[in-house]
Structures are given as structure tokens and as C-alpha cells.
Design a protein around this motif. Sequence first.
Motif, PDB file in Angstrom:
ATOM      1  N   LEU A 184       0.798  -1.022   0.246  1.00 29.40           N
ATOM      2  CA  LEU A 184       0.400  -0.072   0.200  1.00 29.40           C
ATOM      3  C   LEU A 184       0.703   0.832   0.183  1.00 29.40           C
ATOM      4  O   LEU A 184       0.542   2.342  -1.252  1.00 29.40           O
ATOM      5  N   LEU A 185       2.141   1.197   0.747  1.00 30.06           N
ATOM      6  CA  LEU A 185       3.012   2.021   0.515  1.00 30.06           C
ATOM      7  C   LEU A 185       3.420   2.585  -0.493  1.00 30.06           C
ATOM      8  O   LEU A 185       3.990   3.962  -1.425  1.00 30.06           O
ATOM      9  N   ALA A 186       3.999   1.620  -1.523  1.00 31.33           N
ATOM     10  CA  ALA A 186       4.320   1.456  -2.483  1.00 31.33           C
ATOM     11  C   ALA A 186       3.643   2.437  -3.761  1.00 31.33           C
ATOM     12  O   ALA A 186       3.710   3.331  -4.384  1.00 31.33           O
ATOM     13  N   ALA A 187       2.446   2.098  -3.488  1.00 31.30           N
ATOM     14  CA  ALA A 187       1.084   2.371  -4.998  1.00 31.30           C
ATOM     15  C   ALA A 187       1.158   4.188  -4.345  1.00 31.30           C
ATOM     16  O   ALA A 187       0.312   4.759  -5.381  1.00 31.30           O
ATOM     17  N   ALA A 188       0.957   4.364  -2.494  1.00 34.36           N
ATOM     18  CA  ALA A 188       1.263   5.402  -2.589  1.00 34.36           C
ATOM     19  C   ALA A 188       2.292   6.280  -3.150  1.00 34.36           C
ATOM     20  O   ALA A 188       2.590   7.755  -2.736  1.00 34.36           O
ATOM     21  N   GLY A 189       3.690   5.518  -3.067  1.00 31.52           N
ATOM     22  CA  GLY A 189       4.807   6.369  -4.217  1.00 31.52           C
ATOM     23  C   GLY A 189       6.290   6.540  -2.339  1.00 31.52           C
ATOM     24  O   GLY A 189       6.708   7.326  -3.125  1.00 31.52           O
ATOM     25  N   PHE A 190       5.977   5.019  -1.827  1.00 25.73           N
ATOM     26  CA  PHE A 190       7.009   5.101  -0.809  1.00 25.73           C
ATOM     27  C   PHE A 190       7.366   3.707  -1.052  1.00 25.73           C
ATOM     28  O   PHE A 190       7.110   2.978  -0.953  1.00 25.73           O
ATOM     29  N   GLU A 191       9.153   3.691  -0.710  1.00 27.78           N
ATOM     30  CA  GLU A 191       9.510   2.768  -0.925  1.00 27.78           C
ATOM     31  C   GLU A 191      10.260   2.315   0.751  1.00 27.78           C
ATOM     32  O   GLU A 191      11.173   3.156   0.815  1.00 27.78           O
ATOM     33  N   VAL A 192       8.977   0.915   0.439  1.00 26.66           N
ATOM     34  CA  VAL A 192       9.722   0.570   1.815  1.00 26.66           C
ATOM     35  C   VAL A 192      11.345   0.744   2.070  1.00 26.66           C
ATOM     36  O   VAL A 192      11.871  -0.162   1.056  1.00 26.66           O
ATOM     37  N   THR A 193      12.132   1.041   2.884  1.00 28.25           N
ATOM     38  CA  THR A 193      13.764   0.806   3.228  1.00 28.25           C
ATOM     39  C   THR A 193      14.308   0.262   4.074  1.00 28.25           C
ATOM     40  O   THR A 193      15.341  -0.377   4.102  1.00 28.25           O
ATOM     41  N   THR A 194      13.323  -0.147   5.065  1.00 26.16           N
ATOM     42  CA  THR A 194      13.282  -1.261   6.752  1.00 26.16           C
ATOM     43  C   THR A 194      12.427  -1.768   6.888  1.00 26.16           C
ATOM     44  O   THR A 194      11.954  -0.671   7.391  1.00 26.16           O
ATOM     45  N   ARG A 195      12.234  -2.723   7.347  1.00 27.46           N
ATOM     46  CA  ARG A 195      11.933  -3.374   8.319  1.00 27.46           C
ATOM     47  C   ARG A 195      11.695  -4.057   8.928  1.00 27.46           C
ATOM     48  O   ARG A 195      12.936  -5.087   8.958  1.00 27.46           O
ATOM     49  N   VAL A 196      11.794  -4.105   9.743  1.00 28.71           N
ATOM     50  CA  VAL A 196      11.839  -5.227  11.423  1.00 28.71           C
ATOM     51  C   VAL A 196      10.085  -5.181  11.667  1.00 28.71           C
ATOM     52  O   VAL A 196       9.647  -4.743  11.950  1.00 28.71           O
ATOM     53  N   VAL A 197      10.258  -6.873  12.295  1.00 32.53           N
ATOM     54  CA  VAL A 197       9.309  -6.854  13.156  1.00 32.53           C
ATOM     55  C   VAL A 197       9.955  -8.231  13.930  1.00 32.53           C
ATOM     56  O   VAL A 197      10.817  -9.181  13.988  1.00 32.53           O
ATOM     57  N   ARG A 198       9.376  -8.042  15.050  1.00 29.82           N
ATOM     58  CA  ARG A 198       9.864  -8.640  15.978  1.00 29.82           C
ATOM     59  C   ARG A 198       8.607 -10.043  17.220  1.00 29.82           C
ATOM     60  O   ARG A 198       7.506  -8.907  16.822  1.00 29.82           O
ATOM     61  N   ARG A 199       9.121 -10.215  17.802  1.00 25.50           N
ATOM     62  CA  ARG A 199       7.946 -11.086  18.698  1.00 25.50           C
ATOM     63  C   ARG A 199       7.752 -10.121  20.433  1.00 25.50           C
ATOM     64  O   ARG A 199       7.996  -9.432  20.056  1.00 25.50           O
ATOM     65  N   PRO A 200       6.267 -10.097  20.383  1.00 31.70           N
ATOM     66  CA  PRO A 200       5.714  -9.706  21.554  1.00 31.70           C
ATOM     67  C   PRO A 200       6.506 -10.269  22.987  1.00 31.70           C
ATOM     68  O   PRO A 200       6.996 -11.072  22.731  1.00 31.70           O
TER      69      PRO A 200
END
Length: 216
Positions: A184-200
Amino acid sequence: MTETLPYLEETRTAYDTVAADYAETLKDHLAGAPLERALLGAFAELVEAGPVADVGCGPGRITTYLDKLGVDVRGVDLSPEMVAVARRLYPGISFVVGTMTDLDLPDGALAGLVAWYSIIHTPPERLPLVFAEFARVVRPGGHLMTAFQAPWEGDFEKRRIEQAYGHAVAADAYRLSPDRITDLLAAAGFEVTTRVVRRPEGPLESTPQAYLLARR
């Protein structure tokens, strides 16, 4: 024109109700969150002097953290009570009431925008409108930082909140897929450069936590 959709009214009322207790409960949360501090620190370096908007700022805890890092930051929140608490706690920072699909900012006004756990009450079908508004106010080359709860599987999970911070409330929250938000961000014109997902971690979390840094 400020929107008055039912989900916005529910969210506003819920946060007006919990504002003071929310601020007290989370006031020291970043002190025990080194990953979040590191991500916010990286964002602060990328946006340099700003200006930056913390959209969905609540009582201002992320806003003031960025301010202490030297960022020219101001806060925007749907809840007048949250804004009132933020103004009382951090009188040197500007806080205003507003909605994330109707920001009172000129096109390309911002070097950066933070949406820290603030997109979680937006129905998924309305997120493209939110991200389009973010893209409108963030200048080319500017940066976006967003944080949100993620589901264990699937695109999203909807959860009805009826108790929060010691109060009875009524609002929906969504756990959102990092893959879907990236698209969705890409469709709006943003390129995700960093992605972090951690456990709760800790008693306030029950699902993975996601953090995306993107460039306009």
C-alpha cells in the motif's frame, strides 16, 4: 474539512476517555525499548532538521523523544483530550487536533512523518487514503516511519476493544500484515527501505510488532 466517519468518532471518544491513564501507563515505555529507540534515532538522522509531523501522537511521548534528538517536530492527534495532555506535558512542542486523511499542511511541507501505532484504528480499505495523504505532505526524498501490530498470519485481524487502561471503551483495532502495508505504501509513492518485525514482549503485547521505514 474534518471527517466525521463513525470509526473516527469511536476512536476519538475512546482516546478522549483513556488519555490521562494512557499517558501515565506508557510514559517510561521507551526507556525499556532499545530497538524502538534505535529505529527512531535512525529516522531522526535521516530527516535531519525536519520539519516532521508525529501523526496520531497521543500524549506526545514519541514527539518529545524526537524533539530531544533535535528534530523539528510537531504532533497531530484525533483526540482533543490527548492533545490537551500532550500540551500540558510538553509545552514547548506544538500539538494540534487533526485527522490523518485531512492534514492541515501544504503539499510537500514535511521532511518526515511518523505514524507510531496510529494507523491501527483505520479500516484496511481506507488505508490507501491515509497513505495518499501522507505522500501529499511528505516532500520527495522525505521519510516515513510507521509502527503497528501484525497478525500471526493473513493480511489483517480485526479486534474489538471494550476495555483499555482501566476504562470501558468501544473501538476497533486492526493487526496489519507488513507485506500488505509495504504494498500500500508503494502504491502511494513510498519505497520501504527498512523492515523490522519482532515477537511480542511484555503484558501489553500478544502479536508481532512491525516497524517500516520508507522513503518518498
